[in-house]
Design an enzyme around this catalytic site. Structure first.
Site, short mmCIF file in Angstrom:
data_model
loop_
_atom_site.label_atom_id
_atom_site.label_comp_id
_atom_site.label_asym_id
_atom_site.label_seq_id
_atom_site.Cartn_x
_atom_site.Cartn_y
_atom_site.Cartn_z
N LYS A 210 7.93 -5.99 -5.66
CA LYS A 210 7.89 -7.43 -5.40
C LYS A 210 7.54 -8.18 -6.69
O LYS A 210 8.20 -9.12 -7.08
CB LYS A 210 6.86 -7.71 -4.30
CG LYS A 210 6.71 -9.15 -3.94
CD LYS A 210 5.81 -9.32 -2.72
CE LYS A 210 5.44 -10.79 -2.55
NZ LYS A 210 4.61 -11.03 -1.39
N GLU A 216 2.20 1.54 -11.72
CA GLU A 216 2.81 2.82 -11.32
C GLU A 216 4.34 2.70 -11.36
O GLU A 216 5.03 3.55 -11.92
CB GLU A 216 2.39 3.20 -9.89
CG GLU A 216 0.95 3.58 -9.72
CD GLU A 216 0.06 2.38 -9.40
OE1 GLU A 216 0.43 1.23 -9.74
OE2 GLU A 216 -1.02 2.60 -8.83
N GLY A 271 4.22 -7.26 0.91
CA GLY A 271 4.73 -5.93 0.57
C GLY A 271 4.81 -5.01 1.78
O GLY A 271 5.82 -4.35 2.02
N ARG A 272 3.74 -4.99 2.58
CA ARG A 272 3.71 -4.08 3.73
C ARG A 272 4.54 -4.58 4.90
O ARG A 272 4.60 -3.92 5.95
CB ARG A 272 2.26 -3.82 4.14
CG ARG A 272 1.46 -5.08 4.42
CD ARG A 272 -0.03 -4.77 4.47
NE ARG A 272 -0.86 -5.96 4.63
CZ ARG A 272 -1.31 -6.73 3.63
NH1 ARG A 272 -0.97 -6.46 2.39
NH2 ARG A 272 -2.07 -7.76 3.88
N GLU A 357 -4.35 -2.35 5.09
CA GLU A 357 -4.31 -3.36 4.03
C GLU A 357 -4.36 -4.76 4.69
O GLU A 357 -4.84 -5.71 4.08
CB GLU A 357 -3.05 -3.20 3.16
CG GLU A 357 -3.25 -3.72 1.75
CD GLU A 357 -2.09 -3.41 0.80
OE1 GLU A 357 -0.99 -3.97 1.00
OE2 GLU A 357 -2.27 -2.62 -0.14
N HIS A 388 -2.52 21.61 16.94
CA HIS A 388 -3.05 22.88 16.44
C HIS A 388 -3.90 22.67 15.20
O HIS A 388 -4.13 23.59 14.42
CB HIS A 388 -1.90 23.86 16.16
CG HIS A 388 -1.12 24.14 17.41
ND1 HIS A 388 -1.44 25.17 18.27
CD2 HIS A 388 -0.10 23.48 17.99
CE1 HIS A 388 -0.61 25.14 19.31
NE2 HIS A 388 0.22 24.13 19.16
N LYS A 508 -7.42 -1.87 -10.04
CA LYS A 508 -6.29 -2.05 -10.96
C LYS A 508 -6.80 -2.56 -12.31
O LYS A 508 -6.40 -2.09 -13.37
CB LYS A 508 -5.29 -3.08 -10.42
CG LYS A 508 -4.47 -2.62 -9.24
CD LYS A 508 -3.44 -3.72 -8.90
CE LYS A 508 -2.76 -3.47 -7.56
NZ LYS A 508 -1.88 -4.56 -7.16
O1 F6P Z 1 -1.70 -2.71 -4.68
C1 F6P Z 1 -1.28 -3.12 -3.43
C2 F6P Z 1 0.09 -3.72 -3.46
O2 F6P Z 1 0.04 -5.01 -3.99
C3 F6P Z 1 0.71 -3.71 -2.08
O3 F6P Z 1 0.31 -4.76 -1.30
C4 F6P Z 1 2.16 -3.68 -2.41
O4 F6P Z 1 2.90 -3.28 -1.31
C5 F6P Z 1 2.16 -2.69 -3.54
O5 F6P Z 1 0.98 -2.97 -4.26
C6 F6P Z 1 3.35 -2.75 -4.46
O6 F6P Z 1 3.51 -3.99 -5.05
P1 F6P Z 1 4.87 -4.39 -5.75
O7 F6P Z 1 5.96 -4.34 -4.74
O8 F6P Z 1 4.66 -5.76 -6.30
O9 F6P Z 1 5.14 -3.39 -6.85
#
Ligand code: F6P
Length: 545
Positions: A210, A216, A271-272, A357, A388, A508
């Protein structure tokens, strides 16, 4: 006109629930069922082909009446209307919350800042459909003219969990001539393993973010570009092997991806809550545009059910209120989500972000510290595997763990008697959890006295059974929307902001500060606490050896 809403714990229904809880907390589901032969039929609700049996919950008619009353006193109806209208209910980010617009029909109008967003949504869907069609048919070629055989989604959090979950859930409908992989972790192993047997010439990366700044994702995207260019040796290849899904056009072009190959969405999609936006591009390539639209129709059907149905018959409202009941009155700390369908194996992981979240908050919208429990911990594994492993604790441990058992009447892979065996376990588990086995029953089986306590099942463990015909794209949309709106219901009762996630920020920021400090040659003075300083020093010297 919205009515003024009293703080959660001073609402009359909350107070009445406190007293009511004291009166009924000792009641056993055995006795509750024995007193009402119709309960198993009565305490059910069905909508859009999703059937919910909530009879095996520790509630009476009075509990339900008070919970619905609590929803009313919490202003739930007004809040639902505000969300669907596009009001900026995400107040800490001053944003509308409009995942429901992602599945709105073309004739709808939902206005944000003076613009009807529905046509924009459909424009992006059309662009995704055209691109997916080209990849699926082989018309979209890699830089050296080869058909794309591998699609790798790079993203994390909502830009990963939804796409992975949906791909796994809908694998039955997917194009098996294309491999789909998902890279999320900044651990280089994730990227290395995802690409180790692939050829850049027939591999397409979808960089899904987003913000397009997530550490990452950008680290993985840069490694993917290096991996691609190591073989193709021409920057022009990036345009053929990378597309982006983002709200941040500037960042996308800074990375070198042609914004013509960018699929947009909007700040009013969390995002979620984004698996049905362009973030679902990998899903659409896998299952095709028609199936993707069927999934959206499923979401929409559940949205309409949530928006228009009286609380007493409203699936997400019932489920959300039951979670409030267990979290705040029984003080249950977790909820187990147990899908009896192998295709839904990533559904619990997906729900963890959606629920935790969203509702892992300790202050109300107006900044007061809450005096009650909010979002429970969601977890789970598919049945029958979990049986199990951890079900022992659910059946005989000391904690109360409400369970959602999700199952389908028909299997997509009917093999021998497998499905009857699977389903018998669904019904058996819900029955065993609720009714258990008394010491008298155990004794009557001739069990030695010393073993009786060990073989006794207290029962009175609550569960929901969610049953549908079979798993389709449409059904997946309904199930996800069911949980989205249950989360919303809970958040409204708790007066918390379910749509921001400030709690992920501190880690972060600190990681960014620590990255340069890990350089063995760095002479910068460490200014953390003594534990963090010592850990960094140990890592540096271990690295240097
Ligand atoms: O760190 C949490 C978060 O902001 C989530 O809410 C989001 O889904 C994820 O990181 C990834 O964010 P982006 O789509 O901006 O890379």
């Amino acid at each position: 006109m919205s009515e003024a809403v009293a703080p959660t714990t001073s609402r009359p229904a909350w107070k009445a629930l406190e007293a009511h809880f004291q009166a009924i907390k000792g009641q056993h589901l055995r006795d509750i069922f024995a007193a009402d032969a119709t309960r198993g039929e009565r305490l059910t609700a069905e909508a859009t082909g999703v059937f919910l049996d909530y009879s095996k919950n520790r509630v009476t008619d009075e509990t339900l009446k008070l919970l619905f009353q609590l929803a009313k006193e919490s202003g739930l109806k007004d809040r639902i209307d505000a969300m669907f209208r596009g009001d900026k209910i995400n107040i800490t980010e001053n944003r509308a919350v409009l995942h429901v617009a992602l599945r709105a029909t073309k004739d709808q109008s939902i206005v944000v800042d003076g613009v009807n967003v529905v046509p924009e949504v459909h424009e992006v869907l059309d662009k995704m459909a055209a691109f997916s069609g080209r990849v699926r048919s082989g018309e979209w070629k890699g830089y050296t003219g080869k058909k794309i055989k591998n699609v790798i989604n790079i993203g994390i959090g909502g830009s990963d969990l939804g796409p992975v979950m949906a791909y796994e859930a809908l694998k039955h409908y997917s194009d098996r001539s294309i491999n789909f992989r998902f890279v999320s972790n900044v651990d280089g192993t994730d990227f290395a393993e995802a690409t180790q047997d692939l050829d850049p010439e027939d591999t397409l990366f979808i960089v899904a973010s987003k913000t397009f700044t997530t550490l990452e994702t950008m680290t993985n995207a840069n490694s993917a570009r290096a991996w691609t260019l190591a073989k193709l040796k021409d920057d022009a290849a990036v345009a053929k092997h990378f597309v982006a899904v983002s709200t941040a056009a500037k960042e996308v072009s800074k990375f070198g991806i042609d914004t013509a190959n960018m699929f947009g969405f909007w700040d009013w999609v969390g995002g979620r809550y984004s698996m049905d936006s362009a973030i679902g591009l990998s899903t659409m390539i896998a299952i095709g545009p028609e199936n993707f639209r069927a999934m959206l129709a499923g979401f929409h059907a559940m949205d309409e059910h949530f928006r228009t149905t009286p609380f007493e018959k409203n699936l997400p409202v019932i489920m959300g209120l039951l979670e409030v009941w267990y979290a705040d009155f029984f003080e249950a700390e977790t909820v187990a989500v147990l899908p009896y369908d192998q295709y839904l194996r990533r559904f619990p992981a997906y729900l963890q972000q959606l629920t935790m979240e969203s509702n892992g908050k300790h202050v109300t919208l107006d900044g007061r510290t809450v005096t009650y429990e909010t979002g429970p911990i969601y977890w789970g594994e598919p049945g029958t595997n979990g049986q199990h492993s951890f079900y022992q604790l659910i059946h005989q441990g000391t904690r109360l763990i409400p369970c959602d058992l999700i199952a389908f009447c028909k299997s997509l892979n009917p093999v021998g008697k497998h499905h009857d065996i699977l389903m018998s376990n669904v019904f058996a588990q819900a029955e065993a959890l609720a009714f258990g086995k008394t010491a008298e029953q155990v004794k009557a089986e001739g069990v030695a006295d010393a073993l009786v306590p060990h073989k006794t099942f207290e029962g009175n463990r609550p569960s929901n059974v969610i049953l549908a015909d079979h798993l389709t794209p449409e059904m997946l949309g309904k199930l996800v929307a069911l949980y989205e709106h249950s989360v919303f219901t809970q958040g409204v009762v708790w007066e918390i902001g379910s749509f921001d996630q400030w709690g992920v920020e501190l880690g972060k920021v600190l990681a960014q500060r620590i990255i340069p400090e890990l350089d063995a040659s760095s002479s910068a003075e460490l200014k953390h606490d003594s534990s963090t300083n010592a850990l960094i020093r140990r890592y540096r010297s271990c690295k240097a050896k």
